[in-house]
Design a protein around this motif. Structure first.
Motif, PDB file in Angstrom:
ATOM      1  N   ILE A   1       0.835  -1.211   0.000  1.00  0.00           N
ATOM      2  CA  ILE A   1       0.000   0.000   0.000  1.00  0.00           C
ATOM      3  C   ILE A   1       0.863   1.251   0.000  1.00  0.00           C
ATOM      4  CG2 ILE A   1      -1.648   1.334   1.388  1.00  0.00           C
ATOM      5  CD1 ILE A   1      -2.910  -1.382   2.166  1.00  0.00           C
ATOM      6  N   MET A   2       1.897   1.242   0.816  1.00  0.00           N
ATOM      7  CA  MET A   2       2.776   2.404   0.888  1.00  0.00           C
ATOM      8  C   MET A   2       3.509   2.622  -0.441  1.00  0.00           C
ATOM      9  SD  MET A   2       5.681   3.275   3.741  1.00  0.00           S
ATOM     10  CE  MET A   2       6.513   1.740   3.508  1.00  0.00           C
ATOM     11  N   CYS A   3       4.047   1.555  -1.030  1.00  0.00           N
ATOM     12  CA  CYS A   3       4.757   1.689  -2.302  1.00  0.00           C
ATOM     13  C   CYS A   3       3.816   2.072  -3.436  1.00  0.00           C
ATOM     14  CB  CYS A   3       5.475   0.385  -2.633  1.00  0.00           C
ATOM     15  SG  CYS A   3       6.854   0.019  -1.560  1.00  0.00           S
ATOM     16  N   ALA A   4       2.625   1.486  -3.446  1.00  0.00           N
ATOM     17  CA  ALA A   4       1.660   1.820  -4.500  1.00  0.00           C
ATOM     18  C   ALA A   4       1.264   3.289  -4.425  1.00  0.00           C
ATOM     19  CB  ALA A   4       0.424   0.920  -4.398  1.00  0.00           C
ATOM     20  N   PHE A   5       1.088   3.805  -3.222  1.00  0.00           N
ATOM     21  CA  PHE A   5       0.755   5.218  -3.062  1.00  0.00           C
ATOM     22  C   PHE A   5       1.844   6.100  -3.680  1.00  0.00           C
ATOM     23  CE2 PHE A   5       1.151   9.187  -0.669  1.00  0.00           C
ATOM     24  CZ  PHE A   5      -0.113   9.723  -0.857  1.00  0.00           C
TER      25      PHE A   5
ATOM     26  N   GLN B   1      -1.958  13.633 -21.348  1.00  0.00           N
ATOM     27  CA  GLN B   1      -2.509  12.392 -21.882  1.00  0.00           C
ATOM     28  C   GLN B   1      -2.405  11.281 -20.852  1.00  0.00           C
ATOM     29  OE1 GLN B   1      -0.315  11.355 -25.382  1.00  0.00           O
ATOM     30  NE2 GLN B   1       1.407  10.524 -24.254  1.00  0.00           N
ATOM     31  N   PHE B   2      -3.356  10.360 -20.923  1.00  0.00           N
ATOM     32  CA  PHE B   2      -3.430   9.241 -19.992  1.00  0.00           C
ATOM     33  C   PHE B   2      -2.977   7.980 -20.719  1.00  0.00           C
ATOM     34  CE2 PHE B   2      -5.558   5.805 -17.754  1.00  0.00           C
ATOM     35  CZ  PHE B   2      -5.333   6.135 -16.430  1.00  0.00           C
ATOM     36  N   VAL B   3      -2.009   7.256 -20.145  1.00  0.00           N
ATOM     37  CA  VAL B   3      -1.496   6.028 -20.745  1.00  0.00           C
ATOM     38  C   VAL B   3      -1.858   4.867 -19.817  1.00  0.00           C
ATOM     39  CG1 VAL B   3       0.553   4.831 -21.589  1.00  0.00           C
ATOM     40  CG2 VAL B   3       0.413   7.323 -21.761  1.00  0.00           C
ATOM     41  N   TRP B   4      -2.751   3.995 -20.304  1.00  0.00           N
ATOM     42  CA  TRP B   4      -3.248   2.898 -19.467  1.00  0.00           C
ATOM     43  C   TRP B   4      -2.135   1.967 -19.006  1.00  0.00           C
ATOM     44  CZ3 TRP B   4      -7.541   2.475 -16.890  1.00  0.00           C
ATOM     45  CH2 TRP B   4      -8.637   3.206 -17.294  1.00  0.00           C
ATOM     46  N   ARG B   5      -1.201   1.668 -19.883  1.00  0.00           N
ATOM     47  CA  ARG B   5      -0.115   0.746 -19.534  1.00  0.00           C
ATOM     48  C   ARG B   5       0.713   1.290 -18.374  1.00  0.00           C
ATOM     49  NH1 ARG B   5       4.888   0.358 -23.113  1.00  0.00           N
ATOM     50  NH2 ARG B   5       5.641   1.564 -21.396  1.00  0.00           N
ATOM     51  N   ASP B   6       1.076   2.560 -18.421  1.00  0.00           N
ATOM     52  CA  ASP B   6       1.857   3.171 -17.339  1.00  0.00           C
ATOM     53  C   ASP B   6       1.056   3.211 -16.041  1.00  0.00           C
ATOM     54  OD1 ASP B   6       3.867   3.513 -19.156  1.00  0.00           O
ATOM     55  OD2 ASP B   6       3.523   5.657 -19.439  1.00  0.00           O
ATOM     56  N   PHE B   7      -0.235   3.480 -16.163  1.00  0.00           N
ATOM     57  CA  PHE B   7      -1.093   3.496 -14.976  1.00  0.00           C
ATOM     58  C   PHE B   7      -1.168   2.102 -14.355  1.00  0.00           C
ATOM     59  CE2 PHE B   7      -5.407   3.293 -13.032  1.00  0.00           C
ATOM     60  CZ  PHE B   7      -5.175   4.204 -12.014  1.00  0.00           C
ATOM     61  N   PHE B   8      -1.334   1.072 -15.172  1.00  0.00           N
ATOM     62  CA  PHE B   8      -1.390  -0.308 -14.683  1.00  0.00           C
ATOM     63  C   PHE B   8      -0.057  -0.696 -14.035  1.00  0.00           C
ATOM     64  CE2 PHE B   8      -0.715  -4.888 -15.567  1.00  0.00           C
ATOM     65  CZ  PHE B   8      -1.707  -5.392 -14.757  1.00  0.00           C
ATOM     66  N   TYR B   9       1.058  -0.376 -14.688  1.00  0.00           N
ATOM     67  CA  TYR B   9       2.380  -0.716 -14.141  1.00  0.00           C
ATOM     68  C   TYR B   9       2.674   0.017 -12.836  1.00  0.00           C
ATOM     69  CZ  TYR B   9       3.859  -3.340 -18.274  1.00  0.00           C
ATOM     70  OH  TYR B   9       3.998  -4.270 -19.265  1.00  0.00           O
ATOM     71  N   SER B  10       2.064   1.174 -12.620  1.00  0.00           N
ATOM     72  CA  SER B  10       2.315   1.899 -11.371  1.00  0.00           C
ATOM     73  C   SER B  10       1.786   1.144 -10.157  1.00  0.00           C
ATOM     74  CB  SER B  10       1.729   3.311 -11.438  1.00  0.00           C
ATOM     75  OG  SER B  10       0.320   3.272 -11.428  1.00  0.00           O
ATOM     76  N   PHE B  11       0.859   0.209 -10.376  1.00  0.00           N
ATOM     77  CA  PHE B  11       0.362  -0.642  -9.285  1.00  0.00           C
ATOM     78  C   PHE B  11       1.237  -1.875  -9.061  1.00  0.00           C
ATOM     79  CE2 PHE B  11      -3.477   1.733 -10.236  1.00  0.00           C
ATOM     80  CZ  PHE B  11      -3.968   1.991  -8.960  1.00  0.00           C
TER      81      PHE B  11
END
Length: 186
Positions: A91-95, A110-120
């Motif tokens: 949780i801390m790292c994901a934040f 712009q919003f990039v789905w792949r980067d958003f998914f990888y951030s989790f």
């Protein structure tokens, strides 16, 4: 109670609890890591990111031992593999991964789905090498804790095998297994 001698002073403890000297060492290590990053990312004089100055390399060589010291402290107290601790770390790292990613989308427009998914996926797809190493150490902890109960002869054999892997395959031949020292084996 079990009596233990440390540093010439006698201390009585039921188990390995908090020790003010170790806590002070942790604080000094935190300061050293901050100073290392200041030399590396702020002043760019350590030789990692920018030019290397003799003083930057000497200071960085002194400060960089703090990371290894943290691992030694963890090994001394033993790492307890608990799901609650792993979830808290995630949780801390994901934040700290998701929020900056969202801000970068806002700045870029712009919003990039792949980067958003990888951030989790902070345990496998983050830029933080130390988190991946800590997770591997977390999963190896039961094996490492069990090594404490083996005979001295087997302990020496295990230590020699890990040394061959580290020094021969890693440092001498620059194998991908351990070429830099910034990995779970170290």
């Amino acid at each position: 109670m079990q009596e233990q001698f440390r540093g010439g002073q006698k201390s009585c403890q039921n188990n390995l609890g908090r020790d003010s000297n170790i806590e002070l060492l942790r604080l000094v290590c935190m300061l050293f890591i901050l100073l290392h990053h200041s030399l590396d990312l702020g002043l760019c004089i350590s030789g990692y990111q920018g030019m290397a100055t003799p003083m930057g390399v000497v200071l960085n060589s002194f400060f960089i031992v703090a990371v290894n010291c943290f691992v030694l402290i963890s090994g001394y107290f033993g790492i307890k593999t608990k799901c609650k601790g792993l979830i808290h770390l995630y949780i801390m790292c994901a934040f700290y991964s998701v929020i900056p990613t969202l801000f970068s989308f806002y700045e870029a427009g712009q919003f990039v789905w792949r980067d958003f998914f990888y951030s989790f996926l902070v345990f496998s797809h983050s830029k933080w090498w130390f988190i991946e190493c800590y997770i591997l150490l977390f999963f190896f902890a039961p094996m490492l804790n069990a090594i404490k109960s083996v005979s001295k002869r087997r302990y020496i054999i295990i230590l020699l095998l890990w040394s061959v892997i580290t020094f021969y395959f890693g440092y001498l031949w620059k194998s991908s297994l351990n070429s830099t020292g910034y990995n779970a084996i170290n």
